[in-house]
Design an enzyme around this catalytic site. Structure first.
Site, PDB file in Angstrom:
ATOM      1  CE1 TYR A 128       3.595  -6.354   3.820  1.00 36.63           C
ATOM      2  CE2 TYR A 128       2.886  -8.635   3.629  1.00 36.63           C
ATOM      3  CZ  TYR A 128       3.039  -7.375   3.083  1.00 36.63           C
ATOM      4  OH  TYR A 128       2.634  -7.147   1.788  1.00 36.63           O
TER       5      TYR A 128
ATOM      6  CG  ASP B  11      -2.102  -0.815   1.133  1.00 40.97           C
ATOM      7  OD1 ASP B  11      -2.407  -1.222   0.008  1.00 40.97           O
ATOM      8  OD2 ASP B  11      -2.743  -1.077   2.164  1.00 40.97           O
TER       9      ASP B  11
END
Length: 264
Positions: free
Chosen positions: A114, A56
């Site tokens: 992540y 993002d």
């Protein structure tokens, strides 16, 4: 005259602060756009890349993987250093490998990893403000880690899914999760087969609620079962999130790099 086509995989590192995400945007700057422009100069033909994970706006990466096809023969130095010459300073190619034609950066991936990094201190950091989420209230890391373990395994993660998520299924399998601290840094480290849109950032928001004792440790287990986004809390900012590793079969012989970012 026919030219043989080769497939190449690259490791990409970037600071996502100045970009509207990885994916090409018609009216905004993207990491993909910059990478393709630089590679096209080196290849001497238009290049389109496919990535392992479309991050993002504002999200960083130390372990993004892309593939592309080319008929141009260049040495490793040209693909790495040459491409970096035409990239902005906040994007870098860090490795290159020749891969078989059946390799796919997204679909060949076994898992993604992540890390979300919180700067848990009374004062914000002016040096690392783009790469850390500042949080001034004291967080109980032990409680956060206990709560995170309820997420292990395969579940319907609708509770932690953005309303704009386009995935056909809300089911994902979390393979590993750990919350730990290094001095003032709190790291939420999470590995899954893949992630839903905003999934990690929504999970972190819930863990913070538990870390300040606003919610019980078991709350995250309960809202996971609700399968309702409104039962969760607000999403955290993107600046603390890093795609740090993408795992593939050892048959592809991709390099094993240290899990970033470097200051952790």
């Amino acid at each position: 005259m026919y030219k043989e086509c080769f497939k190449i995989a690259l490791g990409i590192e970037y600071n996502g602060s100045n970009y509207h995400g990885w994916q090409y945007q018609k009216f905004a700057s993207s990491v993909q756009e910059k990478v393709e422009l630089a590679l096209s100069i080196i290849a001497n033909h238009p290049v389109r890349v496919t990535c392992a994970g479309r991050t993002d706006a504002g999200v960083h990466s130390t372990g993004q993987v892309v593939h592309f096809c080319t008929s141009s023969i260049r040495n490793d130095q040209a693909w790495i250093l040459g491409t970096n010459r035409y990239l902005p300073k906040d994007i870098s190619v860090i490795w290159k490998r020749d891969v078989p034609m059946h390799f796919h950066a997204r679909y060949s991936a076994l898992s993604r990893r992540y890390r979300y990094i919180l700067y848990n201190n009374s004062c914000r950091s002016s040096i690392f403000y783009q790469g850390l989420k500042f949080y001034h209230r004291i967080l109980n890391v032990e409680k956060m880690n206990q709560a995170a373990q309820y997420l292990l395994g395969e579940h319907d993660f609708t509770t932690f899914r953005s309303s704009h998520c386009q995935s056909k299924t809300p089911f994902r399998k979390i393979l590993y999760v750990n919350v730990f601290c290094i001095n003032c840094l709190i790291i939420i480290d999470i590995v899954a087969n893949s992630f839903l849109y905003h999934m990690v950032r929504n999970i972190v928001g819930c863990l913070i609620e538990i870390g300040i004792s606003k919610k019980k440790v078991t709350w995250i287990r309960d809202i996971l079962k609700f399968k309702n986004r409104t039962s969760s809390t607000k999403i955290v900012e993107s600046n603390g999130l890093y795609l740090v590793q993408v795992q593939y079969s050892s048959l592809f012989k991709l390099p094993i790099c240290p899990v970033g970012p470097f200051f952790v």
